[in-house]
Design a protein around this motif. Structure first.
Motif: not given
Length: 288
Positions: A217-238
């Motif tokens: 239930x918590x909004x992502x922090x700035x560092x979470x957003x960076x990590x999630x973007x990296x995860x998306x790129x690593x897994x070809x999520x568009x």
């Protein structure tokens, strides 16, 4: 003297009749848990349940939904008018385990001690604290069977009618399950990113993996957003999926970072079977 007594008795009878007449036949029906046309008043927590109950109960039920479109089961509070309406219901169907019910069911039940309450998630194994069981058509079958049993219990005179409708709707859910499986059969990348992690049971059923943006239930922090973007790129999520009940800002930030798209899918849409087909079509289109 006798004349005065006759007049007094006449006036008393007239007043009594007026008072009794204030309670209309329609109001008497509602006090007994029925609409004026004989429909049984049933309350559910979320919109998808409305289809479940109406498909079983047909013309014999009138369904009220507590949590309105666009509202979140995690934060919604019922109005005084809604709680008053509970007093006229004959059956309340819980979806089970959602914060709204955890917070408010005691108040709801106290508003109508004669109302039957059924937890449609009974017997379903809950993953962690995830309440989104209805998003699995296989688990929706269990919920429908609980609703059918409850309707037959409170209205045994129409048991055959409810049993026939239940059998027909369970077949619809089986067809839905098969259609979704076929829709998703050709997907190669089976990971998807979503703001609110509502799709765990769906992902389990169809061999997908959700990557949530929101955690507990918590909004992502700035560092979470960076990590999630990296995860998306690593897994070809568009594509980043989100829901109309939540702020889409975090999903948009990640989508912009990866050059992707934000797509809305609704876990709380009214037309359950049509919505689930639309969701599976969205996954089939955007998971590449």
């Amino acid at each position: 003297m006798r004349t005065k007594l006759v007049v007094f008795l006449f006036l008393a009878a007239l007043i009594c009749g007026l008072i009794c007449g204030c309670i209309s036949p329609e109001e008497r029906s509602r006090e007994q848990g029925q609409e004026p046309d004989g429909q049984i008043q049933i309350i559910v927590s979320i919109l998808p349940q409305k289809e479940f109950v109406e498909q079983i109960g047909g013309r014999k039920v009138a369904v009220t939904v507590m949590i309105p479109p666009g509202a979140s089961p995690a934060t919604y509070e019922p109005s005084p008018g809604q709680l008053q309406g509970v007093s006229r219901a004959k059956l309340y169907v819980q979806i089970g385990h959602i914060p709204f019910e955890n917070e408010w069911m005691e108040n709801i039940e106290s508003a109508n001690r004669g109302m039957k309450v059924v937890d449609s998630s009974e017997g379903i194994e809950i993953i962690g604290n995830d309440p989104h069981t209805w998003l699995s058509p296989a688990l929706a079958r269990t919920q429908v069977e609980h609703i059918s049993d409850a309707l037959i219990e409170i209205d045994p005179g129409n048991s055959e009618y409810y049993a026939r409708n239940t059998e027909d709707y369970l077949k619809d859910l089986s067809d839905l399950n098969e259609d979704i499986r076929n829709n998703l059969s050709e997907i190669k990348n089976r990971k998807f990113m979503v703001y609110h992690p509502a799709w765990g049971y769906f992902a389990r059923d169809y061999q997908l993996e959700q990557v949530p943006i929101e955690i507990e239930g918590k909004e992502p922090s700035a560092s979470d957003l960076v990590r999630l973007a990296d995860t998306a790129r690593a897994n070809n999520i568009t594509t980043v999926f989100t829901s109309p009940q939540f702020n889409s800002e975090s999903a948009e930030v990640i989508a912009d970072e990866i050059g992707g798209t934000v797509v809305f899918i609704d876990p709380l849409a009214k037309d359950y079977t049509a919505n689930m087909r639309a969701v599976s079509a969205a996954f089939a289109r955007y998971l590449t």
